[in-house]
Design a protein around this motif. Structure first.
Motif, PDB file in Angstrom:
ATOM      1  N   MET A   1      38.177  31.118  26.881  1.00 39.75           N
ATOM      2  CA  MET A   1      39.024  30.769  27.787  1.00 39.75           C
ATOM      3  C   MET A   1      39.812  29.693  27.068  1.00 39.75           C
ATOM      4  O   MET A   1      39.568  28.862  26.533  1.00 39.75           O
ATOM      5  CB  MET A   1      38.477  30.057  28.974  1.00 39.75           C
ATOM      6  CG  MET A   1      39.662  29.901  30.192  1.00 39.75           C
ATOM      7  SD  MET A   1      38.826  28.871  31.549  1.00 39.75           S
ATOM      8  CE  MET A   1      37.629  30.024  32.171  1.00 39.75           C
ATOM      9  N   HIS A  25      35.729  26.542  24.429  1.00 38.46           N
ATOM     10  CA  HIS A  25      36.826  26.839  24.952  1.00 38.46           C
ATOM     11  C   HIS A  25      38.238  26.365  24.027  1.00 38.46           C
ATOM     12  O   HIS A  25      38.074  25.131  23.357  1.00 38.46           O
ATOM     13  CB  HIS A  25      37.054  26.158  26.313  1.00 38.46           C
ATOM     14  CG  HIS A  25      36.077  26.523  27.332  1.00 38.46           C
ATOM     15  ND1 HIS A  25      35.905  27.694  27.849  1.00 38.46           N
ATOM     16  CD2 HIS A  25      35.125  25.996  27.987  1.00 38.46           C
ATOM     17  CE1 HIS A  25      35.115  28.120  28.724  1.00 38.46           C
ATOM     18  NE2 HIS A  25      34.668  26.953  28.894  1.00 38.46           N
ATOM     19  N   GLU A 238      35.692  27.784  36.423  1.00 40.94           N
ATOM     20  CA  GLU A 238      35.063  28.791  36.038  1.00 40.94           C
ATOM     21  C   GLU A 238      34.337  29.642  37.453  1.00 40.94           C
ATOM     22  O   GLU A 238      34.334  30.880  37.086  1.00 40.94           O
ATOM     23  CB  GLU A 238      33.953  28.768  35.215  1.00 40.94           C
ATOM     24  CG  GLU A 238      34.328  28.125  33.858  1.00 40.94           C
ATOM     25  CD  GLU A 238      33.321  27.725  32.635  1.00 40.94           C
ATOM     26  OE1 GLU A 238      32.100  28.052  32.995  1.00 40.94           O
ATOM     27  OE2 GLU A 238      33.512  27.012  31.944  1.00 40.94           O
ATOM     28  N   LYS A 239      33.781  28.862  38.150  1.00 41.24           N
ATOM     29  CA  LYS A 239      32.919  29.336  39.473  1.00 41.24           C
ATOM     30  C   LYS A 239      33.679  29.282  40.535  1.00 41.24           C
ATOM     31  O   LYS A 239      33.109  29.871  41.671  1.00 41.24           O
ATOM     32  CB  LYS A 239      31.584  29.193  39.222  1.00 41.24           C
ATOM     33  CG  LYS A 239      31.043  29.746  37.784  1.00 41.24           C
ATOM     34  CD  LYS A 239      29.660  29.490  37.654  1.00 41.24           C
ATOM     35  CE  LYS A 239      28.843  30.145  36.754  1.00 41.24           C
ATOM     36  NZ  LYS A 239      27.472  29.940  36.426  1.00 41.24           N
TER      37      LYS A 239
END
Length: 349
Positions: A1, A25, A238-239
């Motif tokens: 990412m 990342h 992310e989540k």
């Protein structure tokens, strides 16, 4: 990412940058390098191929658009902000311009870029905020801030952050921009700019100066080690569910006077004075106008939905932090010459 981090040369932002690069990342660090920022904070990753730096101001929409086009990020972590309550009392205009207008610019630039990319579901705009937007809590330990707590800001700083939070929510509801929000408790740890409470105590103590404590030191804060915070922020990015906010707290409530005494006790062990204790230097000073009595975070949502828990107790974190400042005089010494550092602010009201 690939993550565009605003304010990545600041205290919390640099912790995010360092951790994100360590996790593999790609990171673009957008920072205006105002008084509280330092590229020394990210020196450990500056030569990494995953890292890029852009010197720009979030108040400059044209510069932001150019950065989006040049780097094509998958996500934004928006941390750039004016954040010192005392400075906001003396000069609120900078806080409105950066925290409100700057956030507006970031939202509009991100929305324009997102649309040009075909409005991908995976894009995220993560807005990082503070528990100070909720106002002040009573002493009852059973009462803590939740994500449903009504906003009640009491300072120009917290009011500007509350306004920016509302803008982010509106851009989700009105335009569908995929956003997540976080509100954190008081951070501390390495690279903390030396005008904030923990470094002020450490640096005044070893310099033999009075250690200022506002009022009687009864104000209570929930202390969060900055590296724990960085872990939580990346997890939410992310989540986390879009349109959702998450409170991030350390679960370490302490009265200011108790925190100060704990730091003095750590210093007594790690760099003893010739005689007496560093606590002998504590000096009670006139309180800040509108000083909130207590902050405390209920981290139930981030714990239950995402499985995050703080890993560092305040006692362990202060041991690490004190030692870091003792070992890194070359970092903090030059910062003490910057405008306003070491001066009492926030007493104009």
């Amino acid at each position: 990412m690939k993550i565009l981090v605003t304010g990545g040369a600041g205290f919390i932002g640099s912790a995010v940058v360092r951790l994100a690069v360590a996790k593999g990342h790609a990171v673009v660090n957008l920072d205006a390098l105002t008084y509280a920022a330092s590229l020394e904070n990210v020196a450990t990753v500056s030569n990494n191929t995953l890292y890029a730096f852009e010197h720009a101001d979030i108040r400059d929409r044209s510069a932001i658009d150019t950065i989006f086009e040049r780097h094509q990020p998958d996500a934004v972590m928006h941390l750039a902000a004016e954040s010192h309550v005392d400075r906001s009392i003396d000069g609120p205009a900078d806080f409105i311009e950066t925290n409100v207008n700057g956030t507006f610019n970031m939202l509009e630039a991100a929305r324009s870029y997102w649309i040009r990319c075909g409005s991908p579901d995976g894009f995220r705009f993560h807005h990082v905020s503070t528990d100070e937007v909720y106002g002040s809590l009573p002493a009852d330990p059973q009462i803590r801030f939740t994500e449903a707590t009504a906003y009640d800001p009491r300072s120009p700083y917290s009011a500007s952050k509350a306004a920016s939070d509302m803008l982010v929510r509106a851009w989700f509801e009105t335009y569908g921009l995929p956003v997540v929000l976080t509100n954190c408790s008081n951070n501390y740890g390495p690279y903390h700019f030396p005008e904030k409470l923990v470094p002020v105590v450490i640096l005044n103590a070893i310099a033999g100066k009075p250690i200022p404590v506002y009022g009687t030191g009864e104000n209570v804060r929930d202390w969060l080690y900055v590296e724990d915070h960085a872990e939580a922020l990346l997890l939410v990015l992310e989540k986390g569910r879009t349109g959702r906010s998450y409170n991030i707290g350390g679960g370490n409530e302490r009265r200011n006077i108790d925190l100060v005494r704990t730091i003095c006790a750590v210093l007594d062990r790690r760099r003893p004075k010739a005689d007496g204790s560093y606590a002998d230097q504590i000096s009670f000073v006139a309180d800040r106008p509108g000083h909130d009595a207590r902050y405390a975070i209920d981290p139930g949502r981030i714990r239950d939905e995402l499985g995050w828990r703080p890993s560092v107790t305040v006692e362990e974190g202060l041991e690490r932090t004190v030692q870091w400042y003792l070992d890194n005089e070359a970092w903090w010494r030059p910062l003490q010459d910057r405008k306003g550092v070491g001066e009492r602010m926030g007493i104009k009201a």
